[in-house]
Design a protein around this motif. Structure first.
Motif, PDB file in Angstrom:
ATOM      1  N   GLU A 649       0.854  -1.191   0.000  1.00 34.59           N
ATOM      2  CA  GLU A 649       0.000   0.000   0.000  1.00 34.59           C
ATOM      3  C   GLU A 649       0.888   1.239   0.000  1.00 34.59           C
ATOM      4  O   GLU A 649       2.075   1.175   0.331  1.00 34.59           O
ATOM      5  N   LYS A 664      -0.971  -7.087   8.843  1.00 33.23           N
ATOM      6  CA  LYS A 664      -1.848  -6.850   7.687  1.00 33.23           C
ATOM      7  C   LYS A 664      -2.210  -8.185   7.047  1.00 33.23           C
ATOM      8  O   LYS A 664      -1.329  -9.002   6.756  1.00 33.23           O
ATOM      9  N   ASN A 667      -6.920  -6.810   3.081  1.00 35.79           N
ATOM     10  CA  ASN A 667      -7.236  -5.371   3.190  1.00 35.79           C
ATOM     11  C   ASN A 667      -7.586  -4.988   4.628  1.00 35.79           C
ATOM     12  O   ASN A 667      -8.390  -4.089   4.869  1.00 35.79           O
ATOM     13  N   THR A 668      -6.947  -5.660   5.592  1.00 36.14           N
ATOM     14  CA  THR A 668      -7.228  -5.390   7.000  1.00 36.14           C
ATOM     15  C   THR A 668      -5.918  -5.263   7.783  1.00 36.14           C
ATOM     16  O   THR A 668      -5.010  -6.095   7.629  1.00 36.14           O
ATOM     17  N   PHE A 687      -1.398   9.629   3.368  1.00 39.39           N
ATOM     18  CA  PHE A 687      -1.299   9.240   1.961  1.00 39.39           C
ATOM     19  C   PHE A 687      -0.292  10.153   1.260  1.00 39.39           C
ATOM     20  O   PHE A 687      -0.094  11.304   1.655  1.00 39.39           O
ATOM     21  N   SER A 692      -6.931   8.003  -0.984  1.00 42.05           N
ATOM     22  CA  SER A 692      -7.370   7.183  -2.118  1.00 42.05           C
ATOM     23  C   SER A 692      -8.196   5.975  -1.699  1.00 42.05           C
ATOM     24  O   SER A 692      -8.562   5.161  -2.537  1.00 42.05           O
ATOM     25  N   LYS A 693      -8.460   5.852  -0.386  1.00 36.88           N
ATOM     26  CA  LYS A 693      -9.221   4.688   0.068  1.00 36.88           C
ATOM     27  C   LYS A 693     -10.296   5.108   1.064  1.00 36.88           C
ATOM     28  O   LYS A 693     -10.125   6.070   1.814  1.00 36.88           O
ATOM     29  N   ASN A 694     -11.374   4.352   1.072  1.00 38.09           N
ATOM     30  CA  ASN A 694     -12.439   4.533   2.052  1.00 38.09           C
ATOM     31  C   ASN A 694     -12.150   3.599   3.231  1.00 38.09           C
ATOM     32  O   ASN A 694     -12.311   2.382   3.115  1.00 38.09           O
ATOM     33  N   LEU A 695     -11.718   4.168   4.355  1.00 34.91           N
ATOM     34  CA  LEU A 695     -11.264   3.375   5.487  1.00 34.91           C
ATOM     35  C   LEU A 695     -12.317   3.323   6.584  1.00 34.91           C
ATOM     36  O   LEU A 695     -12.996   4.316   6.857  1.00 34.91           O
ATOM     37  N   TRP A 728     -10.325  -1.562   4.568  1.00 32.87           N
ATOM     38  CA  TRP A 728     -10.681  -0.778   3.381  1.00 32.87           C
ATOM     39  C   TRP A 728     -11.145  -1.680   2.262  1.00 32.87           C
ATOM     40  O   TRP A 728     -10.984  -2.887   2.302  1.00 32.87           O
TER      41      TRP A 728
END
Length: 728
Positions: A649, A664, A667-668, A687, A692-695, A728
């Motif tokens: 990421e 990790k 995506n967690t 970032f 760029s991500k919906n967390l 995410w």
């Protein structure tokens, strides 16, 4: 019978002849308010026996008239007038579960006044008889600009203990107006003890403006400590309890990765950082200090955190290779160990200081570079491992020769003692057995040879019986605390954990847990600073950095150990404020008018990302010692401890508390924040260009919302001791 001043001699009879104005029972204690003319007293009564009086207000040669007394059951407010001005005293009990009283006093003068005298504000009382017939032990008190605290036990009559803490930052406006300092204001001699308002000498206190004159937190106990272990345990517990009720300044975020990059380039490129010897570059201890020969500690103080930083970035840098190339030359085959000074430059030692002589060693100084060599060896550096193993038997020989109680200075070739004690009658460097044990345990980790574990156990026994006085130098005391925790985990012998607490008590006693907002102190955050020595007048970058790094490690290794709850508050909070505070050692972060005009060693270049050694609280200018090249590793040490990269990421996660178990899966991300659930840490998801991500972030399975966000950063406030998940 003890001698006392006139301001104490009549207090007991004055109180006996006065009427109780207000009374409150709280946690089995009784608190009473008295007006004795020129003083407003809060008298605390223990449940069984014993009384102590606290002067909440002093009338400055004038008598008080109470104009209002208001009590809503939570807070009591007393308004008073004198011929000089108006006072307001508030009394409250911040913690429902602890016998902690807080009183705060403000004053507005009718005209500008000088204050040439102020009495101490604590006086023990007897049931019958005289104040001078009481007796007690003052376990510790404020030194210099450290926290405004005094911890004492009343033993005649045998009553209990008092932990008194002045929030000295509240007096900043008073000090700014009168150009005074709150250093050395909490102390005194039994029976007249406590806080003494700074006396005015040149500037009067202005009229028609409210100034806080006292902001005291007093914690009571019916326990009287019988030995140094009990004293240091109680100290930590009391400090943690009071800390819960203190106001805490806001933290500030700094872009540490960018600071580290700038430091790396300035260290590498600035010629004032280097001296060439036989074609090999060596770091100077201080910027542009070409007179002092190269030192092994200086090279390794940057080399080790640089190695940590390079592991974090995944990138190599020529600075590391240049530094590593020079360390072999410090090995002296005649005595079979590394020396403090580069042997090729022995003839440059001018004898201007006790240790600036060929073959003279400061006891802690032998162990420190060997520790860093071991840490490098544990990271796979073979040259460091070879130098270490070639040197370690000499360190053991010295330890055994001195029976694990080192003098201050000795000759490396003959082991002749040059200076036995730090102060006559007080012994040598009491924390050196702990730093030696730390070295031994690191070598044990590297080699698995039980000899080194046995050496560590022998050495730490010499820490017993010293209590607060274990502390000689902050970083070495922190090493001692860490090795004692590890020995406890290996052996489960409580003695080691008790001694670890004694080390930590010595460290927290030498901190400034108040926010100086007067003089030059208002230009930078200084809350929770640690002082390098017992009598040091300034905080120092390298010692702070090493205490910070060791505290991060301590919290991680203490997981699963039932350490004092106070430590789960105090240690992470120190770390949080360290990350806020330490960038201000860089002169670029300070106004130039607070930089010293005279420098003891080398010179200051204010635009360079090399830290000052010394920051002073209040009116003194900083950088008097010099710009400390070997402190240049501080940013390299912070980045890998507070920033986590996320595999595959593009974002980083910043924490200002220590964490454990960062993992990790797809995506967690999961991890645990350490510390106490009573306090919070700051978490930032950073970032590179834009979010760029919906967390989704959860804390102990409950969703939490971001506090705020920018174009590239999401900010969350998360409890200590919490399981956190980011999806995410």
């Amino acid at each position: 019978m003890q001698s006392i001043s006139p301001w104490a001699a009549t207090v007991q009879s004055d109180l006996e002849n006065s009427t109780v104005l207000w009374e409150k029972k709280f946690r089995e204690y009784t608190f009473q308010l008295y007006n004795t003319g020129d003083s407003l007293w809060i008298v605390a009564l223990w449940p069984k026996q014993g009384r102590m009086a606290f002067r909440a207000a002093f009338g400055l040669n004038s008598c008080f008239e109470i104009t209002n007394l208001f009590d809503d059951g939570q807070t009591t407010v007393i308004n008073l007038t004198t011929r000089i001005g108006k006072y307001e005293v508030t009394i409250d009990f911040p913690n429902d579960f602890s016998p902690l009283v807080h009183y705060k006093t403000s004053f507005k003068s009718d005209f500008p006044i000088m204050i040439p005298f102020w009495p101490r504000d604590i006086l023990p009382l007897t049931e019958k008889g005289n104040v001078e017939n009481t007796f007690g032990n003052i376990h510790t008190h404020q030194v210099g600009a450290r926290s405004g605290l005094i911890f004492l036990s009343m033993t005649k009559p045998k009553t209990g203990s008092v932990f008194y803490f002045q929030d000295l930052g509240s007096m900043s406006a008073y000090c700014e107006a009168t150009e005074t300092s709150v250093a050395e204001t909490v102390g005194g001699d039994w029976p007249e003890i406590g806080f003494q308002l700074p006396l005015t000498e040149d500037k009067p206190l202005p009229a028609d403006k409210d100034f806080v004159l006292s902001d005291a937190y007093v914690l009571f106990s019916d326990q009287v400590a019988e030995d140094d272990i009990q004293v240091t345990h109680q100290f930590l517990n009391n400090l943690g309890e009071v800390y819960k009720s203190l106001p805490h300044p806001k933290t500030e975020y700094h872009k540490w990765p960018k600071i580290a990059q700038k430091c790396q380039e300035d260290l590498y490129n600035n010629k004032g950082c280097w001296t060439q010897t036989n074609g090999v570059p060596y770091l100077n201890a201080y910027l542009c200090d070409y007179k002092t020969p190269s030192e092994i500690m200086v090279q390794l103080a940057v080399l080790l955190p640089l190695k940590e930083y390079m592991e974090w970035t995944g990138e190599k840098h020529q600075l590391f290779d240049d530094l590593q190339r020079g360390i072999q030359a410090f090995y002296d085959p005649n005595i079979k160990t590394i020396n403090r000074w580069l042997p090729a430059l022995y003839d440059k030692l001018d004898g201007s200081e006790e240790q600036k002589e060929k073959m003279v060693m400061d006891s802690w100084y032998l162990h420190h570079p060997l520790m860093n060599l071991t840490r490098l060896a544990l990271k796979g550096e073979k040259l460091a491992e070879k130098i270490l193993l070639d040197s370690i038997q000499y360190a053991i020989k010295v330890a055994r020769h001195f029976d694990y109680e080192w003098p201050v200075f000795y000759r490396m070739d003959t082991l002749q003692v040059i200076k036995q004690e730090t102060v006559p009658g007080q012994g040598g460097e009491h924390d050196v057995p702990g730093s030696y044990a730390h070295l031994m345990l690191l070598v044990y980790e590297l080699t698995k040879d039980e000899l080194y574990l046995r050496e560590a156990k022998k050495a730490v026994k010499k820490l017993m019986g010293h209590g607060f006085q274990i502390f000689y130098q902050a970083n070495n005391t922190a090493f001692s605390a860490g090795v004692l925790l590890e020995l406890y985990k290996i052996t489960e012998e409580k003695m080691y954990l008790d001694l670890s607490y004694a080390c930590l008590a010595g460290l927290f006693k030498n901190m400034q847990i108040w926010d100086c907002q007067y003089g030059f102190g208002k230009n930078y955050p200084n809350y929770f600073s640690v002082f390098p020595l017992n009598d040091a007048p300034y905080s120092a970058v390298y010692e702070e950095h090493e205490v910070y790094a060791k505290f991060c490690e301590y919290m991680i290794k203490a997981e699963g150990v039932e350490i004092l709850p106070a430590l789960r508050i105090l240690i992470p909070e120190f770390i949080k404020y360290s990350v806020t505070r330490m960038p201000y050692y860089y002169p670029l972060k300070l106004p130039e008018n607070m930089l010293s005009d005279e420098v003891k060693t080398g010179e200051i270049q204010p635009k360079l990302w090399i830290p000052l050694e010394d920051l002073y609280t209040g009116w003194e200018k900083s950088g008097q010692v010099g710009q400390e090249v070997y402190g240049g590793g501080v940013a390299f040490g912070v980045v890998p401890r507070q920033y986590w990269k996320v595999k595959d990421e593009d974002f980083l996660i910043f924490f200002d508390y220590p964490i454990k178990g960062f993992r990790k899966v797809k995506n967690t991300i999961t991890f645990k924040t350490l510390g106490s659930e009573e306090f919070y840490c700051n978490v930032k998801i950073i970032f590179p260009k834009k979010i760029s991500k919906n967390l989704k972030v959860t804390q102990n399975k409950k969703a939490i919302e971001k506090e705020f966000s920018g174009a590239t950063v999401l900010h969350y406030t998360i409890q200590g001791n919490s399981q956190v998940k980011i999806v995410w």
